[in-house]
Design a protein around this motif. Sequence first.
Motif, PDB file in Angstrom:
ATOM      1  N   LEU A  34      36.985  42.374  51.477  1.00  0.00           N
ATOM      2  CA  LEU A  34      38.285  43.051  51.499  1.00  0.00           C
ATOM      3  C   LEU A  34      39.389  42.102  51.956  1.00  0.00           C
ATOM      4  N   GLY A  35      39.122  41.338  53.011  1.00  0.00           N
ATOM      5  CA  GLY A  35      40.120  40.389  53.490  1.00  0.00           C
ATOM      6  C   GLY A  35      40.403  39.291  52.479  1.00  0.00           C
ATOM      7  N   SER A  36      39.353  38.789  51.826  1.00  0.00           N
ATOM      8  CA  SER A  36      39.530  37.708  50.852  1.00  0.00           C
ATOM      9  C   SER A  36      40.333  38.157  49.638  1.00  0.00           C
ATOM     10  N   LEU A  37      40.147  39.408  49.213  1.00  0.00           N
ATOM     11  CA  LEU A  37      40.797  39.879  47.990  1.00  0.00           C
ATOM     12  C   LEU A  37      42.180  40.481  48.232  1.00  0.00           C
ATOM     13  N   THR A  38      42.533  40.727  49.479  1.00  0.00           N
ATOM     14  CA  THR A  38      43.842  41.340  49.755  1.00  0.00           C
ATOM     15  C   THR A  38      44.711  40.463  50.654  1.00  0.00           C
ATOM     16  N   VAL A  39      44.217  40.166  51.858  1.00  0.00           N
ATOM     17  CA  VAL A  39      45.040  39.426  52.812  1.00  0.00           C
ATOM     18  C   VAL A  39      45.270  37.991  52.352  1.00  0.00           C
ATOM     19  N   LEU A  40      44.238  37.351  51.829  1.00  0.00           N
ATOM     20  CA  LEU A  40      44.392  35.958  51.404  1.00  0.00           C
ATOM     21  C   LEU A  40      45.427  35.805  50.286  1.00  0.00           C
ATOM     22  N   PRO A  41      45.398  36.630  49.225  1.00  0.00           N
ATOM     23  CA  PRO A  41      46.470  36.516  48.222  1.00  0.00           C
ATOM     24  C   PRO A  41      47.859  36.760  48.816  1.00  0.00           C
ATOM     25  N   ALA A  42      47.969  37.697  49.747  1.00  0.00           N
ATOM     26  CA  ALA A  42      49.259  37.965  50.375  1.00  0.00           C
ATOM     27  C   ALA A  42      49.739  36.747  51.148  1.00  0.00           C
ATOM     28  N   LEU A  43      48.841  36.129  51.904  1.00  0.00           N
ATOM     29  CA  LEU A  43      49.223  34.946  52.678  1.00  0.00           C
ATOM     30  C   LEU A  43      49.583  33.774  51.769  1.00  0.00           C
TER      31      LEU A  43
END
Length: 762
Positions: free
Chosen positions: A317-326
Amino acid sequence: MAAAMGAWSARHRKTALFGWLLFVILSAFLGGLHGSTEVADSEAMPGQVSRAARILDEAGLTAPASETVLVQSATLTADAPTFRAAVEQVVAGVNGTGRATDVRSPYDTGAVSADRHSVLVQLDVKGERKEAVANVTAVLDAVAAVQEHHPDLTVAELGDASSGKWIDEQFSSDFTRAEWTAVPLALGILLIAFGALVAALLPVVLAVTAFVAAGGLVALSSGVLHTTDSAGSVMLLVGLAVGVDYCLFYLRREREERAAGRDSATALKIAAATSGRAVLVSGVTVVVAMAGMFLTGIAEFRAMAYATILVVITAVLGSLTVLPALLSMLGDRVERGRLPLLGRPRRRSTATTGGRFWNAVLTPVLRRPLAAALLACAVLLGLAAPLLTMRTANLTFRQQLPAGNALVAVSDKIEAAFPGSPAPASVVIKAADIDSPAMTAAIADLRARALAGGRTHGPVNVTVHPEQNVATVDIPLNGSGNDATSVAALKSLREELVPATVLRVPGTEAPVTGRTAGSHDFNAKMTGSMPLVLGFVVVFAFLLMLTTFRSLAVAATAVLLNLLSVGAAYGVLTLVFQHGVGASLLGTAGVGAVESWVPLFLFVILFGLSMDYHVFVVSRIKEGHDQGLSTRAAVAHGIRSTAGVVTSAAAIMVAVFAVFGTLSMQAMKQMGVGLAVAVLIDATLIRAVLLPAVMTLLDERNWYLPRRLRWLPDLSHGGSVPPTGPGPAVRGADPTAPDSGPTAPDSGPTGSEQARHRRIGV
């Protein structure tokens, strides 16, 4: 799905970022507030051991934390005044703490060695396990005071509470050391991989926050699915490894596309549609593989599986959402903090072809694929050969602790003076009337037969609880506790002595428990459930690969290669920890067996984790093939272009797992070394030699899907990204020559390919 999640996060950067932070903080806070509910003794073990624990629980009885104090002299006998004085001081001192009950002098119980130079003072520590572990400190201090007054004697304590105290303290210390070692190691490898501080920090920060959030969720839900200390260790181990790897795959693809001249938005979309998809497929594989552990029916495995599933889902979940946002927020600023030497920009050809080293490895493999495949298989089968001699067991206390440990030394002295298993079997008797003449006679008969049978020995202790109609009969078994002698004694007790005595009284239950019984029942349960779990994992992995790549050959290859790497890891594990070859390099010694839960756990974890590399590499190969490359050229380009990221990801996993190989407990060492060896083999022999060799030999047969299976859902990205490699014009190119890297895009996709691009916004 991965592309859609990445696109949404890039458009709603603040929502994705602050939503993640809120999720992590709330999970950790609520989990800490709730606390963890741990697996109870009655559910921890299967078979008769579980039934015995339930009988005691239902009766409101708890098995006491028993302790033994050894008083020994090389010159004095137990009848000497000085010796007797030391024993009396032990009894008085322990009673004086107020933390012990049922303190028994050896002069009353007859616990005197055959040569009369050693005696055992037996006692129980007050409270259930956690309370007993806290209370035993005062008892240990009292025993230490007697030892100080009698330096010419050996006065030492060993038992459930004292060993539990050491294990709890060591577990906490090891866990803290693992955290403080694994995270800097991962960060250091990422600094080498990216050469920039910001890019290196992102995967570590996301992996750590995913672990924190998952830990809170595990605690919060532990009232429903109880947890264990080992589940937390496994969660850290797997969470840090996969969390960093998932972010690494995503970030490296985005950086590669930027280096190829894409604008920031397009590079991010391509990374989401390719590496994001690989992360999603890999995460699903790990989750379902771990779910197979629920089929064991063992509470500790359920706890491990549940904790791992939560941390993997959180990491995905973090890799597919937060990482693209960052990445959308940072843009090229992700390259800030470049380090001297490491921070030099990579040449595009090196970044996409793996550099000189991987070209040197891959070129002969592609030129002689059959020879390379046969050689790799021979090496892997050679490594796996010791597996044929593998013996599994629930390791005893002495086997679990490192050599030279003070508690092990005391155990050895007790074993030498009082041969036989130091932990007795316990017959838990539940009767309609425990004080009836028939039951009293049956218990006496059991005691007499146990002392006369030759497979067990004294002292036999009988404890009756008349109000609960329950009694316990503690019978020491011959042997070390988990060897063939102890198992034979246990079987004799269960199948001959107990049925011939107490079970003759109608309405009686008499399950046999204890350490030997626990090890035997656990192994029996493991042996029975292993084919089911292994079959579940293998079949699911095959179906997932079949659906993902729409190819029978790719699916079968994935399963077979994984089985080879797992087999090689098992062989190394057996060689080192069972036979002791090279064990001294790890600060341990061969203990004659592999911890019974480790092989199944390794199989499930490795089958899931190896899909990280397999999906990532094969996706890149298929991507090249879909864009017009021949299979041989696509294999060459796919392996070379992923070599760098696979090397970095494998280095991180090996480093994190190897940290656990340095811990004190034997089971943790075996788990860490097994995982590290398997990942190392998987990333080198499997992905760099055997996979390209096999795919080159299969050629276009790699993509064969029978007509009757074409109804399967199409989860492949196919032509859903702009071309990043050579077009059809190079079909005749020599795939064994070093790849010059992706060329400029051709005239672009047409027809259905354009429609697919529009659907994901590329």
